[in-house]
Scaffold this motif. Structure first.
Motif, mmCIF file in Angstrom:
data_model
loop_
_atom_site.group_PDB
_atom_site.id
_atom_site.type_symbol
_atom_site.label_atom_id
_atom_site.label_comp_id
_atom_site.label_asym_id
_atom_site.label_seq_id
_atom_site.Cartn_x
_atom_site.Cartn_y
_atom_site.Cartn_z
ATOM 1 N N ARG A 94 54.706 36.892 51.595
ATOM 2 C CA ARG A 94 54.298 35.808 51.232
ATOM 3 C C ARG A 94 53.178 35.923 50.060
ATOM 4 N NH1 ARG A 94 54.205 31.590 56.499
ATOM 5 N NH2 ARG A 94 56.533 31.981 56.810
ATOM 6 N N LEU A 95 52.110 36.827 50.505
ATOM 7 C CA LEU A 95 51.017 37.088 49.701
ATOM 8 C C LEU A 95 51.601 37.702 48.238
ATOM 9 C CD1 LEU A 95 48.378 38.819 51.790
ATOM 10 C CD2 LEU A 95 48.301 36.556 50.520
ATOM 11 N N SER A 96 52.548 38.635 48.354
ATOM 12 C CA SER A 96 53.351 39.250 47.095
ATOM 13 C C SER A 96 53.779 38.088 46.136
ATOM 14 C CB SER A 96 54.243 40.195 47.422
ATOM 15 O OG SER A 96 53.689 41.375 48.219
ATOM 16 N N TRP A 97 54.233 37.009 46.946
ATOM 17 C CA TRP A 97 54.963 35.717 46.079
ATOM 18 C C TRP A 97 53.964 35.107 45.326
ATOM 19 C CZ3 TRP A 97 55.446 30.516 45.794
ATOM 20 C CH2 TRP A 97 56.508 29.976 45.223
ATOM 21 N N ILE A 98 52.901 34.973 46.113
ATOM 22 C CA ILE A 98 51.624 34.162 45.615
ATOM 23 C C ILE A 98 51.106 35.005 44.461
ATOM 24 C CG2 ILE A 98 49.199 33.570 46.143
ATOM 25 C CD1 ILE A 98 50.075 32.919 48.874
ATOM 26 N N ALA A 99 50.756 36.263 44.387
ATOM 27 C CA ALA A 99 50.539 36.987 43.602
ATOM 28 C C ALA A 99 51.232 36.999 42.248
ATOM 29 C CB ALA A 99 50.248 38.433 43.908
ATOM 30 N N GLU A 100 52.708 36.998 42.430
ATOM 31 C CA GLU A 100 53.498 36.973 41.354
ATOM 32 C C GLU A 100 53.445 35.691 40.618
ATOM 33 O OE1 GLU A 100 57.673 38.440 41.544
ATOM 34 O OE2 GLU A 100 57.966 36.107 41.710
ATOM 35 N N LYS A 101 53.564 34.572 41.449
ATOM 36 C CA LYS A 101 53.393 33.400 40.801
ATOM 37 C C LYS A 101 51.835 33.135 40.090
ATOM 38 C CE LYS A 101 57.608 33.237 41.849
ATOM 39 N NZ LYS A 101 58.606 33.554 40.969
ATOM 40 N N ALA A 102 51.215 33.383 40.720
ATOM 41 C CA ALA A 102 49.685 33.309 40.251
ATOM 42 C C ALA A 102 49.450 33.940 38.979
ATOM 43 C CB ALA A 102 48.778 33.858 41.276
ATOM 44 N N THR A 103 50.251 35.031 38.827
ATOM 45 C CA THR A 103 50.183 35.804 37.545
ATOM 46 C C THR A 103 50.746 35.089 36.422
ATOM 47 O OG1 THR A 103 50.026 37.911 38.594
ATOM 48 C CG2 THR A 103 50.965 38.110 36.256
ATOM 49 N N GLU A 104 52.077 34.602 36.740
ATOM 50 C CA GLU A 104 52.635 33.758 35.753
ATOM 51 C C GLU A 104 52.123 32.464 35.272
ATOM 52 O OE1 GLU A 104 56.631 32.992 37.613
ATOM 53 O OE2 GLU A 104 57.114 35.100 37.933
ATOM 54 N N LEU A 105 51.261 31.812 36.093
ATOM 55 C CA LEU A 105 50.289 30.904 36.148
ATOM 56 C C LEU A 105 49.035 31.071 35.229
ATOM 57 C CD1 LEU A 105 51.469 28.475 38.968
ATOM 58 C CD2 LEU A 105 52.024 28.349 36.771
ATOM 59 N N GLY A 106 48.963 32.108 35.085
ATOM 60 C CA GLY A 106 47.606 32.620 34.433
ATOM 61 C C GLY A 106 46.322 32.682 35.100
ATOM 62 N N ALA A 107 46.468 32.924 36.666
ATOM 63 C CA ALA A 107 45.150 32.908 37.330
ATOM 64 C C ALA A 107 44.404 34.315 36.658
ATOM 65 C CB ALA A 107 45.643 33.373 38.642
ATOM 66 N N ALA A 108 43.104 34.043 36.750
ATOM 67 C CA ALA A 108 42.117 34.932 36.271
ATOM 68 C C ALA A 108 41.682 36.036 37.274
ATOM 69 C CB ALA A 108 40.831 34.486 35.808
ATOM 70 N N ARG A 109 41.710 35.486 38.637
ATOM 71 C CA ARG A 109 41.403 36.414 39.876
ATOM 72 C C ARG A 109 42.101 35.881 41.129
ATOM 73 N NH1 ARG A 109 35.741 36.268 39.800
ATOM 74 N NH2 ARG A 109 35.874 34.406 41.482
ATOM 75 N N LEU A 110 42.565 36.749 41.676
ATOM 76 C CA LEU A 110 43.089 36.404 43.060
ATOM 77 C C LEU A 110 42.325 37.218 44.212
ATOM 78 C CD1 LEU A 110 45.268 35.213 44.854
ATOM 79 C CD2 LEU A 110 46.718 37.349 44.485
ATOM 80 N N THR A 111 41.614 36.115 45.056
ATOM 81 C CA THR A 111 40.674 36.797 46.283
ATOM 82 C C THR A 111 41.312 36.692 47.392
ATOM 83 O OG1 THR A 111 38.883 36.567 44.807
ATOM 84 C CG2 THR A 111 38.484 36.740 47.022
ATOM 85 N N LEU A 112 41.605 37.708 48.374
ATOM 86 C CA LEU A 112 41.939 37.567 49.703
ATOM 87 C C LEU A 112 40.906 37.117 50.475
ATOM 88 C CD1 LEU A 112 44.667 40.241 49.817
ATOM 89 C CD2 LEU A 112 45.085 37.985 49.260
ATOM 90 N N VAL A 113 41.052 35.948 51.344
ATOM 91 C CA VAL A 113 40.009 35.606 52.249
ATOM 92 C C VAL A 113 40.357 35.686 53.673
ATOM 93 C CG1 VAL A 113 38.798 33.489 52.902
ATOM 94 C CG2 VAL A 113 39.221 33.956 50.660
ATOM 95 N N SER A 114 39.457 36.078 54.531
ATOM 96 C CA SER A 114 39.686 36.063 55.991
ATOM 97 C C SER A 114 38.987 35.070 56.881
ATOM 98 C CB SER A 114 38.794 37.687 56.721
ATOM 99 O OG SER A 114 39.167 37.415 57.972
ATOM 100 N N SER A 115 39.704 34.275 57.598
ATOM 101 C CA SER A 115 39.205 32.758 58.169
ATOM 102 C C SER A 115 39.393 33.035 59.535
ATOM 103 C CB SER A 115 39.931 31.924 57.728
ATOM 104 O OG SER A 115 41.150 31.707 57.979
ATOM 105 N N GLU A 116 38.847 32.141 60.336
ATOM 106 C CA GLU A 116 38.816 32.126 61.827
ATOM 107 C C GLU A 116 40.406 32.241 62.112
ATOM 108 O OE1 GLU A 116 36.481 29.622 64.213
ATOM 109 O OE2 GLU A 116 34.926 29.551 62.671
ATOM 110 N N ARG A 117 41.086 31.825 61.433
ATOM 111 C CA ARG A 117 42.824 31.654 61.916
ATOM 112 C C ARG A 117 43.586 32.616 61.195
ATOM 113 N NH1 ARG A 117 42.882 25.050 62.123
ATOM 114 N NH2 ARG A 117 42.128 24.798 64.376
#
Length: 240
Positions: A94-117
């Motif tokens: 799912r992260l790979s899919w997010i990264a692919e689509k974020a690239t197509e939509l012109g994201a400048a940065r993708l940061t992975l976050v660790s939360s309680e859940r």
């Protein structure tokens, strides 16, 4: 905006100078072979900086391609206001899919976050190189000369305090509707994990100046929410 230069697009670590020779190896050489690249064919080299180097293939072997660089085009100003996408680590596919689509939509940065859940094994350092390959390949397919920086994983507390974007939105189904216009860029979008944010996490985000924003469709899976938010943010920024 300048159109991409014609030719097979290959990724290099650092763009060579005009008049120099460059050897492309590894996965990019395999890509050239898959494209049936021949000696004399046009080649475009990119390194993510926005610049493009045009040249010709001078030698092709099983493990490498030699390119003679003819010209280097300076990076054009980025026509899209920057969007920083912060996503709680979910399943790697799912992260790979997010990264692919974020690239197509012109994201400048993708940061992975660790939360309680966030399941701890999902937020690991090995994800960075994998996602970096995904965004490079997505940029190549889109004929883009820039792709998102990959950052993290970082704990949510540090992500909340470290993001300096002009507008910071945390997706929350209880928040106000996603804004129709965004006054300030860059924009940061924070997407939660499966199960959503805890009350304490959301309170911390709001205390740090993040704005709660909901999507019209209600609760969505992380990958759907990320793409929906990116699309809405692009539209909202266009209305500035």
């Amino acid at each position: 905006m300048d159109q991409p230069l014609p030719g097979a697009r290959l990724i290099v670590e650092t763009l060579p100078a005009a008049g120099s020779a460059c050897r492309v190896e590894g996965e990019e050489a395999a890509h050239a072979r898959a494209r049936r690249l021949a000696v004399g064919d046009a080649v475009v080299l990119v390194d993510g900086s926005g610049r493009e180097a045009a040249g010709r293939a001078t030698r092709i072997d099983r493990g490498f391609v030699d390119v003679e660089v003819e010209q280097v085009r300076a990076a054009a100003p980025d026509a899209l206001p920057p969007i920083h996408l912060l996503v709680a680590a979910v399943r790697s596919e799912r992260l790979s899919w997010i990264a692919e689509k974020a690239t197509e939509l012109g994201a400048a940065r993708l940061t992975l976050v660790s939360s309680e859940r966030t399941q701890s094994f999902r937020a690991n350092e090995a994800l960075g190189p994998r996602l970096a390959r995904v965004v490079r390949e997505a940029a190549k397919q889109a004929e883009a000369s820039r792709w998102p920086e990959i950052a993290g994983p970082v704990v949510l507390r540090d992500a909340l305090r470290g993001e300096a974007a002009g507008t910071r939105l945390v997706l929350d189904s209880r928040g106000e509707p996603f804004p129709a216009a965004l006054p300030a860029a860059p924009v940061a979008l924070l997407v939660g994990p499966e199960g959503g944010w805890t009350d304490a996490e959301l309170s911390d985000a709001l205390a740090q100046g993040w704005i709660g924003a909901s999507l019209a469709a209600g609760k969505l899976r992380a990958e759907t929410a990320a793409v929906a938010a990116m699309t809405l943010a692009r539209t909202a920024l266009a209305r500035r």
